[in-house]
Write a protein that holds these residues in place. Structure first.
Motif, mmCIF file in Angstrom:
data_model
loop_
_atom_site.group_PDB
_atom_site.id
_atom_site.type_symbol
_atom_site.label_atom_id
_atom_site.label_comp_id
_atom_site.label_asym_id
_atom_site.label_seq_id
_atom_site.Cartn_x
_atom_site.Cartn_y
_atom_site.Cartn_z
ATOM 1 N N ARG A 296 -6.767 -2.793 7.123
ATOM 2 C CA ARG A 296 -5.308 -2.842 6.986
ATOM 3 C C ARG A 296 -4.711 -3.831 7.977
ATOM 4 O O ARG A 296 -5.181 -3.933 9.110
ATOM 5 C CB ARG A 296 -4.690 -1.470 7.227
ATOM 6 C CG ARG A 296 -4.995 -0.437 6.164
ATOM 7 C CD ARG A 296 -4.328 0.894 6.477
ATOM 8 N NE ARG A 296 -4.488 1.865 5.400
ATOM 9 C CZ ARG A 296 -5.530 2.692 5.290
ATOM 10 N NH1 ARG A 296 -6.500 2.652 6.206
ATOM 11 N NH2 ARG A 296 -5.599 3.534 4.266
ATOM 12 N N GLN B 283 1.626 -4.370 5.888
ATOM 13 C CA GLN B 283 1.295 -3.402 4.833
ATOM 14 C C GLN B 283 0.243 -3.946 3.864
ATOM 15 O O GLN B 283 0.161 -3.533 2.713
ATOM 16 C CB GLN B 283 2.558 -2.963 4.064
ATOM 17 C CG GLN B 283 2.473 -1.555 3.498
ATOM 18 C CD GLN B 283 3.752 -1.115 2.789
ATOM 19 O OE1 GLN B 283 4.742 -1.833 2.728
ATOM 20 N NE2 GLN B 283 3.729 0.087 2.247
ATOM 21 N N GLU C 45 0.838 -1.201 0.000
ATOM 22 C CA GLU C 45 0.000 0.000 0.000
ATOM 23 C C GLU C 45 0.870 1.247 0.000
ATOM 24 O O GLU C 45 1.858 1.334 0.742
ATOM 25 C CB GLU C 45 -0.927 0.048 1.221
ATOM 26 C CG GLU C 45 -1.789 1.304 1.233
ATOM 27 C CD GLU C 45 -2.593 1.489 2.515
ATOM 28 O OE1 GLU C 45 -3.431 2.404 2.552
ATOM 29 O OE2 GLU C 45 -2.361 0.732 3.468
ATOM 30 N N GLN D 288 -1.428 -3.779 9.538
ATOM 31 C CA GLN D 288 -0.347 -2.806 9.606
ATOM 32 C C GLN D 288 1.033 -3.438 9.612
ATOM 33 O O GLN D 288 1.974 -2.906 9.011
ATOM 34 C CB GLN D 288 -0.525 -1.916 10.849
ATOM 35 C CG GLN D 288 -1.818 -1.128 10.884
ATOM 36 C CD GLN D 288 -1.855 0.034 9.915
ATOM 37 O OE1 GLN D 288 -0.916 0.239 9.150
ATOM 38 N NE2 GLN D 288 -2.929 0.807 9.939
ATOM 39 N N ASN E 276 -3.030 3.678 -2.262
ATOM 40 C CA ASN E 276 -3.347 3.567 -0.842
ATOM 41 C C ASN E 276 -4.870 3.557 -0.667
ATOM 42 O O ASN E 276 -5.623 3.717 -1.635
ATOM 43 C CB ASN E 276 -2.685 4.672 -0.018
ATOM 44 C CG ASN E 276 -3.139 6.067 -0.421
ATOM 45 O OD1 ASN E 276 -4.301 6.290 -0.756
ATOM 46 N ND2 ASN E 276 -2.221 7.028 -0.386
#
Length: 209
Positions: free
Chosen positions: A192, A197, A152, A194, A172
């Protein structure tokens, strides 16, 4: 040679493309499973997977949508061949169809599918706004469009791949929300992971569209 091999990520071709498709079936399994965790396909759903690659996600849908239909489309003849091979029983029975085609002109009637998915493929859609309008067209009213990527936005990981693979564009969540809203989608949600990604975006075709 190394750079040429990685062009097979965009459009698998020849022997190197077959190797890449086999690798992607395994290498994308985790991010695909994470993407699947955000939807609940019904047994009767009709599904389209765009950029179906080696057909691994088609196989998952064939299990989940046992009374529906499962269709894959890819612009790589190698990917189409390998998707058919992996799902040959379902293809032979008419349960699954795999076509060579382009997301910019999907060869389907309006309102055919309950779910359309794009796993690890929107990076390579040359006119993404038109592609999203095509997806909206073939979805049934209230149908779901799922986008799942493992990269992203910007950063070192993104730059590594965009420099290596010609024609690759990374989006994104905010980019995709704007593009999907412009195409006519509603109820857009972004998920997401995190630490990896990873990005999963869900959007619906409005009722009475």
């Amino acid at each position: 040679m190394f750079r040429n091999y990685f062009q097979n990520v965009r459009k698998p071709n020849g022997f190197g493309g077959r190797v890449m498709v086999s690798f992607m079936n395994r290498g994308h399994a985790a991010v695909s499973a994470w993407g699947f965790s955000h939807i609940s396909p019904r047994k009767t759903d009709d599904v389209l997977d765009i950029g179906c690659g080696g057909g691994a996600n088609l196989a998952v849908f064939l299990e989940k949508c046992s009374n529906g239909t499962v269709t894959g489309i890819d612009y790589s003849p190698v990917s189409v061949e390998m998707s058919k091979k992996l799902n040959r029983r379902a293809v032979s029975s008419g349960k699954c169809m795999v076509l060579e085609g382009d997301v910019s002109a999907l060869p389907f009637h309006e309102g055919m599918f309950d779910i359309v998915t794009a796993f690890e493929t929107i990076y390579f859609w040359p006119d993404i706004e038109n592609a999203f309008r095509q997806v909206l067209r073939v979805l049934k009213e209230g149908g779901i469009f799922l986008i799942c990527t493992e990269v992203e936005g910007r950063g070192q990981k993104t730059e590594k791949w965009t420099k290596l693979i010609d024609g690759m564009n990374v989006y994104n969540g905010d980019d995709l929300i704007c593009l999907l809203e412009s195409a006519g989608f509603c109820e857009i949600t972004v998920h997401r992971k995190q630490d990896r990604q990873w990005l999963c975006v869900l959007a619906k075709k409005p009722l009475n569209f």
